[in-house]
Scaffold this motif. Sequence first.
Motif, PDB file in Angstrom:
ATOM      1  N   TRP A  47       3.873 -15.711 -35.490  1.00  0.00           N
ATOM      2  CA  TRP A  47       3.725 -17.182 -34.684  1.00  0.00           C
ATOM      3  C   TRP A  47       3.603 -18.355 -35.682  1.00  0.00           C
ATOM      4  O   TRP A  47       3.030 -18.132 -36.800  1.00  0.00           O
ATOM      5  CB  TRP A  47       2.209 -16.949 -34.103  1.00  0.00           C
ATOM      6  N   VAL A  48       4.465 -19.173 -35.245  1.00  0.00           N
ATOM      7  CA  VAL A  48       4.479 -20.483 -35.895  1.00  0.00           C
ATOM      8  C   VAL A  48       4.129 -21.539 -35.166  1.00  0.00           C
ATOM      9  O   VAL A  48       4.810 -21.896 -34.235  1.00  0.00           O
ATOM     10  CB  VAL A  48       5.987 -20.797 -36.382  1.00  0.00           C
ATOM     11  N   PHE A  49       2.742 -22.318 -35.530  1.00  0.00           N
ATOM     12  CA  PHE A  49       2.451 -23.065 -34.510  1.00  0.00           C
ATOM     13  C   PHE A  49       2.725 -24.783 -34.587  1.00  0.00           C
ATOM     14  O   PHE A  49       2.096 -25.597 -33.872  1.00  0.00           O
ATOM     15  CB  PHE A  49       0.660 -23.007 -34.675  1.00  0.00           C
ATOM     16  N   GLY A  50       3.440 -24.833 -35.825  1.00  0.00           N
ATOM     17  CA  GLY A  50       4.086 -26.506 -35.637  1.00  0.00           C
ATOM     18  C   GLY A  50       3.259 -27.306 -36.587  1.00  0.00           C
ATOM     19  O   GLY A  50       3.647 -28.510 -36.784  1.00  0.00           O
ATOM     20  N   ALA A  75       5.626 -25.070 -31.280  1.00  0.00           N
ATOM     21  CA  ALA A  75       5.055 -23.826 -31.239  1.00  0.00           C
ATOM     22  C   ALA A  75       6.063 -22.840 -31.282  1.00  0.00           C
ATOM     23  O   ALA A  75       6.977 -22.802 -30.156  1.00  0.00           O
ATOM     24  CB  ALA A  75       3.666 -23.241 -30.598  1.00  0.00           C
ATOM     25  N   CYS A  76       6.389 -21.813 -31.998  1.00  0.00           N
ATOM     26  CA  CYS A  76       7.384 -20.571 -31.969  1.00  0.00           C
ATOM     27  C   CYS A  76       6.784 -19.452 -32.091  1.00  0.00           C
ATOM     28  O   CYS A  76       6.035 -19.241 -32.886  1.00  0.00           O
ATOM     29  CB  CYS A  76       8.464 -21.102 -32.875  1.00  0.00           C
ATOM     30  N   CYS A  83      10.753 -21.197 -28.568  1.00  0.00           N
ATOM     31  CA  CYS A  83       9.680 -22.416 -29.050  1.00  0.00           C
ATOM     32  C   CYS A  83       9.325 -23.285 -27.919  1.00  0.00           C
ATOM     33  O   CYS A  83      10.231 -23.272 -26.699  1.00  0.00           O
ATOM     34  CB  CYS A  83      10.293 -23.319 -30.084  1.00  0.00           C
ATOM     35  N   ARG A  84       8.061 -23.788 -27.792  1.00  0.00           N
ATOM     36  CA  ARG A  84       7.570 -24.533 -26.596  1.00  0.00           C
ATOM     37  C   ARG A  84       7.030 -25.692 -27.405  1.00  0.00           C
ATOM     38  O   ARG A  84       6.349 -25.503 -28.338  1.00  0.00           O
ATOM     39  CB  ARG A  84       6.799 -23.868 -25.816  1.00  0.00           C
ATOM     40  N   VAL A  85       6.917 -26.812 -26.829  1.00  0.00           N
ATOM     41  CA  VAL A  85       6.132 -28.035 -27.194  1.00  0.00           C
ATOM     42  C   VAL A  85       4.763 -28.070 -26.811  1.00  0.00           C
ATOM     43  O   VAL A  85       4.469 -27.760 -25.435  1.00  0.00           O
ATOM     44  CB  VAL A  85       6.670 -29.404 -26.891  1.00  0.00           C
ATOM     45  N   VAL A  86       3.569 -27.906 -27.446  1.00  0.00           N
ATOM     46  CA  VAL A  86       2.251 -27.962 -27.163  1.00  0.00           C
ATOM     47  C   VAL A  86       1.593 -29.372 -27.386  1.00  0.00           C
ATOM     48  O   VAL A  86       1.676 -29.894 -28.592  1.00  0.00           O
ATOM     49  CB  VAL A  86       1.442 -26.928 -28.016  1.00  0.00           C
TER      50      VAL A  86
END
Length: 398
Positions: A257-260, A285-286, A300-303
Motif C-alpha cells: 500500500w502506498v498512501f501518497g 493512494a495505490c 491507484c485512486r485519489v483520496v
Amino acid sequence: MDTGYTRTHVFENVGIYRVMLIGIDPFSCNERDTSYINIRVGDLEAVLAATAVKVTPPCDAFRFRFSNGSTTDPSRPFTDTSFIWKFGDNSAPVIAGMNDVVHDYPAAGSYIAWLVLRDTAYCNYPDSISINVEVGANVVAGFTTPPVGCAEYTAAFDNTTIIGQSYQWDFGDPASGANNTSTAFEPTHVYTTPGPYNIMMVATNPNTCNGTDTARFTIVVYAKPVSDFSYSPVAPVENTPNIFNNLASPDATSFKWVFGDGDSLVTTSRGPVEHQYNATGNFNACLYAYNAVGCFDVKCRVVNTLVVPALDVPNAFTPNQPGINSVVMVRGFGITRMRFIIWNRWGQKVFETNNRLQGWNGRVKGVVQPMDVYAYTLDVEFFDGKKTTKKGDITLIR
C-alpha cells in the motif's frame, strides 16, 4: 586582432602547397620564427575493400586467406607494396599488393584484422578498414535470458555464441506472426499472452567444421494479478482515518500500500488497512498486488482528506503496563514538525524527539524512571504553517 591557433582552408585544385606559419612575439629574444609544411592535394583515391575466408581442408585448421578487393583509377594501379595487412594477433604486419595473403592464427578466438593503405600517391593515405575474424574449429550456439516473465513481457536475449557469423532466431510465438523470427545478434521479443515458449537460435559460420549449431531454451510467461481496492469514507470527514479494502484478484499473495503522503505498508494480509492522513488535500493512494512469482499490477485512486490541526499530550502514563498508556507521546492532527522534550524534577533531560510517532516509554538508558511528575515542552508546526508551543506536566505511574 585574432589570436586563435586553429585555421581551416579549402584547397580547390590539385597540387603541392607550401604553408608557412610565422610566430611573432616582440618580448622574445628572436621576436619571430617561421615554420613550413608541404601539403599535397590530389584526386587519386583508393577505395578499400577486403575479405577473409577460412582455408580448408582441414576444417579444424586456423588458416585464413585474406583477399584485397580495393579499387582505384586504372591509370594509377596499386603496386606490390601499396598495402599492409595486420592480423590482430600480435604477429608481424605483411606488406602486400593485390595478391591474396594466407595467415595462420595461433589459437581460436575473435580477432580484428586491418588492411592499411600505405601508398602516399593516393589522397586518402593512410586510410584503413577492419575485418572481424572468428577463428575456431566449430561454431557453438548459445544464449541466455531470464527463465520467467510477466505478460506483457519483453524478453531480451544475450548471445553467447562462440565464433558465429549469422543467426536465425525463432521465438516460439506463432501468434506474433512475422515478428516470431529475427536475424539480429541480440534481439528482443514481446510476449503478450501467458504460457511456455520454446526459443531456438541457429548460429552459422561457414568457416567452421560443423557450419551451424543450434541452441534452445524455454521461458514461461505468467499472467499478472489484478489490483483493485475501495476506501471509506469517500467524502472526507474531519480528522477521520480512511479504511482501505483490498479487492485484488485471488492469485495475488502479497501487497504494498502506498498512501501518497510518503507512508507505505507491505503486507501479505488481504484484510482492511487503516491510515490517518496528516493534512488536508488530495492524495494518490495505490495498491501494488503481487502473485507468487513476482508479477504485479497496480491500482491507484485519489483520496480526499480533511484535517483540522489539533494537539494534545496525556498528563499520565504507566510504563511496563500493556496498552497504549505504556508510552507517552504527542497526540494530534496535522503536525508536520515538532520538538518534544521531557525533563525530570532536577532539570535533567530524560527524553527528546522530533518524530510525532515516537513516544517515551519511561526509561533512561534502559532503566524505568521513578514514579514522579515530569515537565515537558512542545514546539509544533502544522501543515498549514501555523506554529504553537505547549508546556505541562506528565505523571509517571508505576
